[in-house]
Each structure stands twice: as C-alpha cells, then as structure tokens.
Motif scaffolding. Structure first.
Motif, PDB file in Angstrom:
ATOM      1  N   ARG A   1      21.494  87.183  39.555  1.00  0.00           N
ATOM      2  CA  ARG A   1      20.590  87.109  40.709  1.00  0.00           C
ATOM      3  C   ARG A   1      19.989  88.484  41.014  1.00  0.00           C
TER       4      ARG A   1
ATOM      5  N   ASP B   1      15.974  89.547  40.940  1.00  0.00           N
ATOM      6  CA  ASP B   1      15.282  90.042  42.128  1.00  0.00           C
ATOM      7  C   ASP B   1      14.766  91.471  41.963  1.00  0.00           C
TER       8      ASP B   1
ATOM      9  N   LEU C   1      26.397  83.068  47.254  1.00  0.00           N
ATOM     10  CA  LEU C   1      25.191  83.066  46.424  1.00  0.00           C
ATOM     11  C   LEU C   1      24.490  81.716  46.459  1.00  0.00           C
TER      12      LEU C   1
ATOM     13  N   PHE D   1      22.973  82.228  50.392  1.00  0.00           N
ATOM     14  CA  PHE D   1      22.271  83.416  50.858  1.00  0.00           C
ATOM     15  C   PHE D   1      21.744  84.212  49.658  1.00  0.00           C
ATOM     16  N   TRP D   2      21.128  85.354  49.968  1.00  0.00           N
ATOM     17  CA  TRP D   2      20.633  86.234  48.909  1.00  0.00           C
ATOM     18  C   TRP D   2      21.789  87.063  48.360  1.00  0.00           C
ATOM     19  N   TRP D   3      21.561  87.751  47.246  1.00  0.00           N
ATOM     20  CA  TRP D   3      22.644  88.437  46.541  1.00  0.00           C
ATOM     21  C   TRP D   3      23.301  89.522  47.389  1.00  0.00           C
TER      22      TRP D   3
END
Length: 552
Positions: free
Chosen positions: A12, A16, A136, A139-141
């Motif tokens: 991830r 990103d 994960l 939510f975001w990393w």
C-alpha cells in the motif's frame, strides 16, 4: 509489532508514495541500521544514568516519530521518521533487558523472565499483522504507524508508578569516544554492505566500508584498554556466547527478508487482501510465542548447545517449504513454513538474550543486552539489504526489465497479461533464491554449533551454581555444578566475572571451576578477569577431582 505491520503495509505504501527500489529498501531497513548503530552506546548510557529514565525518553520520541511517519507525504520524509524511530528504539531494548537482569538475580527465574519478555516480541508478531490487516482494510497505510502512539502514551502514564529506576551501582565513566566509535563504525559498515548489495560496488560504498571497519577496529582496541569498556570483548572468546550472538543475527536476517518477500507474494502475486494475508501468519506467530515461553525450561533440561543446534536446523527446515510456492499457489506451504520456523525463531529470541545477560555482572547488563540486541537489529537490517537485494537482482535479471520492482512493473500502462505473468514468475524465482541462501546459511551454522560447542555444562544449572559461588558462600557449588568434567560451563561466562570481582570465596570457586578467564572465556585461556587484577588460576581447564565434588 511495528516491523511485522510494516511488511504487510509495504504494497500500500508503494502504491501511494511510489518509492524507487532503493527507497523501498531504505524504508524497510533504515530503522534497523539506526538501532544497530546506537544500541551499544545507549546500553552503556542506561547503565550509567538510569534505565527507566532512558526508557521514558525513548518511548516519548518513538511515539512522536511514529505519528510523523503516519503522515509522511513522500518516501524521503518516511525514511527520515523511520530513522528517528530507530534512534528511539535503541534506547528501549537494552534498558528493558537490563532491568530484568537486575530484578531477577536467580538464573532460572531470570531465564524464564527473559523468555516471557521474548514472548512479548513474538506476540507482537502475532498481533501486528492481524491488527494491521484490519486497519489497512478500513484506513490508509499511515494507521499502522499510529497504533504505536496510544501504546507509548500508556507506558508514559504507567511506568513512573509501576517501575523503579535501576542503574549500575559502580558504573564508572562513560567513554564518549567509544560511544562515537561504536555508532559511527557500525553505521558506516552496514551502509556499505547495504549500498553494495542494492546497487553494486561503488567508490563511495568502498570508502564507507573501509572507514567503518577501521573505526570498529579502533573501537575494539580501545575497549581492551579501558577500565570501564562499553563492551567486554573478552566475552567473544567464549564459544557459546559467540555462537549465541551469531544466532541473534542470522535468524533475524532470514525472518525479515522472508516476511517482506512472502508479504509481497501473498498480496501482489496471489492477490490476497491484506487482512487475509495477515491471518495466514497467525499459526506461526502462535508457535513462536509458545516457544519463547517454554525454551528456558527446555534449555535447563537439555542445555544451550541443544537449543542453539535445534534453532538453526529448525529454521533451515522451515524455510524449505517456501521453495514450493508459485505464481498460482503456495498458501499451505507458506503456513507450514511459518509454523516450523517459528520454533527456531522462538529459541533464538529467548536463548540469545539470556546468554548475553547471564554473561556479565548485573551492573554491566545493559551493555551485554546491547550486544545481543545489536546482533538482532543488524540481522534484521541485513536480511532486507542482502537477501532482499538478492531477490531484487534475480527479478531484474529474469523479469521483463520494465521497472526495478514487481509493483512498479505491474503499474506499467497497457501491460500485457503475459508480461505481468512473467514479472510475477521472476519475483517468485527471486524469493526462492533468497530462501535457499538463508536455509543453507542456517544449516551451516547448525553444523558448526553441533561440532564446536561443548556437550556438557551448557545449561542454566551451571550458571546458577557458579553464580552462587561468585557471591562467596557457594564456592563448593561452583566447583560441582559449573564444571561437568570438562570445566567448560557455557553459561559460566558471567560467573567468573562476578566471582572474581573481589569476594574471596566466590573468586576462588570461579577459578576452581575452570573458568578463570575473562568474563567466562573458554577454559585454559589464562586471560585476565574484567574485574582487573584477578588472573586465572593455574587450575583453569583441569578436571575437578571426583573425590572433591559434592552432590548436586
């Protein structure tokens, strides 16, 4: 927990932030490099100025750096915050182990306490992927770094009320030059190895490597002359201590590399979601946790030689199932691998820490713990740098040559399915190469331990007897338990040091036991005790006469 979560989050993060192949390795291993270069220095500072104080400061910085890493907007910023986390982490590990060594003076209770302490690391491996996978999925990393913040805050609130300050009673002066030499030498050396493995030989890497080795050589020579050294280098003359420290390095190298590579295999090659991939690691993590808890009792029964040999052969055997993984499957082989290697890793985490702490008097416990943890962290960093770089090299040689990593290749616009399949196949081949090298190294070290370590007197029982003798009244106990006809008590590394410190009967018992060399040096070496002024007796290395033995 932080490390196992990061391996799971890397796909991830790569998606990103789009780091290069070199930046990806730095994100993974800069933490280990920072910890490895500073552990010895912080271990000595904790001995001198107080371990609880160092724990509190390090925890505060670790929490703040974790929050910064969670909101990093580019790879360079994430690398910087990971380096700061490593600096803070270097304050935590040796201080915590040193506190255990001081609170539990009885060798058997100390071994069990350290086993439980090691089990908390294993529990982190178990909890980390599961919690991280759930985070994960929602939510975001950055959430995988934020989970460190509440833990740090809870510790800062409870530690002053539940823990007491522990420092050395006669710590001596901390040599500032030694601190700089140890930190600078390790950092330059590991940087050179990592840079060469990732990008090939360069002039900059060569200069850094030569400088690092020179600085470390200067550091070692200086330690031999100091009254209060950061590291008692004489400990490395003891074969059990030395192999135990290497045992701290090699399993961590194998674990870190395979954890990262199998995480990519499960998620990117096989297409599993992060929560599912996390659950697959749970059986092995449970085995690892249980092994850490039961290892002290097994060592007490069978000895450290058997434990160290089992560790390396167990890891070697456990890595082999990964060779059966492929582009379209291999989940069952992965789970089997984590279960078998979990036994070897658990033995490593428990035995290495106890061997280091048992090898020195209590006032040097922080520095000794730092040796063990330094080997762990260097192994953790070099596993990614060397084995990870080997896998990346194989990928570049056999892959479609569109990008340096699998993730970058699969993001190439208009990529044909056949090319994507070739890229995945090349990654799996790189995974197999790294696994084969790690398994071979473990098998070789297991064979070395089987051949070189003494067969008798390697259990914690000998440690307890000689330790009792070192305090004075247990002189006879040291003669009977510490020398099993060979005078090579493996765990006696710390007993001669303690016994020779000036308490008459204890010092005499240490010499009679045949361990009157520096810090438990293998018998017959005739080196000076680190207590200064107490030389090995002429009986070093002799058999103890059966007529003079008392029953155990």
């Amino acid at each position: 927990m932080d490390g196992s979560v990061l391996f799971l989050a890397m796909p991830r993060i790569t998606e990103d932030l789009s780091p290069t192949a070199d930046q990806t390795l730095w994100i993974l291993d800069v933490y280990g490099f920072a910890v490895a270069s500073l552990l010895v220095a912080f271990g000595a500072l904790g001995d001198r100025y107080g371990r609880l104080r160092l724990l509190m400061a390090g925890t505060a910085v670790f929490g703040a750096a974790s929050a910064g890493a969670a909101f990093a907007t580019d790879p360079s910023l994430l690398i910087a915050f990971r380096a700061l986390m490593g600096t803070a982490g270097a304050t935590l590990l040796p201080s915590a182990l040193a506190v255990l060594g001081e609170l539990f003076t009885d060798p058997r209770r100390r071994a069990r306490a350290i086993g439980i302490f090691a089990a908390t690391f294993a529990a982190g491996f178990a909890i980390g992927p599961v919690v991280g996978g759930q985070l994960l999925g929602r939510f975001w990393w950055g959430a995988v770094f934020l989970i460190n913040v509440p833990v740090a805050l809870l510790f800062l609130l409870l530690a002053p009320a539940l823990l007491r300050e522990v420092r050395a009673t006669r710590p001596g002066r901390v040599d500032a030059l030694s601190v700089l030499l140890s930190a600078g030498g390790v950092l330059l050396a590991v940087y050179a190895v990592k840079h060469t493995a990732a990008e090939g030989p360069t002039a900059a890497a060569g200069v850094a490597g030569i400088t690092g080795v020179t600085v470390l050589g200067w550091f070692v020579r200086r330690q031999r002359r100091l009254e209060h050294p950061l590291i008692d280098v004489g400990l490395f003359r003891d074969r059990v201590f030395t192999i135990a420290v290497v045992t701290g390095l090699l399993p961590l190298a194998a674990w870190s590399a395979t954890a990262y590579l199998t995480g990519v295999h499960l998620q990117t090659v096989l297409g599993l979601p992060a929560p599912h991939a996390a659950l697959l690691a749970l059986p092995g993590a449970v085995v690892l946790t249980v092994t850490c808890v039961v290892t002290p009792a097994l060592v007490e029964r069978f000895g450290k030689r058997a434990a160290l040999v089992t560790c390396h052969f167990g890891v070697a055997a456990g890595l082999l199932p990964l060779l059966a993984t492929g582009v379209s499957g291999g989940i069952g082989w992965y789970v089997a691998s984590t279960v078998v290697t979990g036994v070897g890793y658990g033995i490593s985490f428990s035995v290495v820490a106890d061997t280091a702490v048992a090898a020195v008097p209590a006032e040097r416990a922080g520095s000794a713990a730092a040796i063990a943890e330094t080997s762990n962290e260097i192994g953790n960093a070099l596993g990614i740098a060397l084995l990870g770089s080997l896998a990346a090299l194989v990928f570049r040689l056999q892959g479609p040559d569109l990008a340096g990593t699998l993730d970058e290749t699969l993001r190439t616009p208009g990529l044909a399915p056949a090319v994507a399949g070739d890229a995945k196949s090349a990654f799996v081949t790189g995974l197999h190469a790294a696994v084969a090298v790690a398994a071979a190294l473990h098998a070789a070290l297991g064979a070395l331990a089987l051949r070189r370590l003494p067969k008798t007197g390697t259990g914690t029982t000998g440690t307890g007897a000689a330790s009792t003798g070192a305090t004075g009244p247990g002189a006879a106990g040291a003669r009977t338990s510490s020398t099993d006809a060979t005078g090579t008590d493996a765990a006696g590394a710390g007993t001669a040091s303690t016994g020779a410190a000036g308490t008459g009967p204890g010092a005499d018992s240490a010499k009679t036991a045949g361990t009157g060399a520096a810090g438990g040096v293998t018998v017959g070496s005739g080196a000076e005790s680190p207590a200064r002024g107490v030389a090995a007796g002429p009986t070093s290395g002799r058999r103890t006469s059966p007529s003079r033995r008392r029953p155990r």
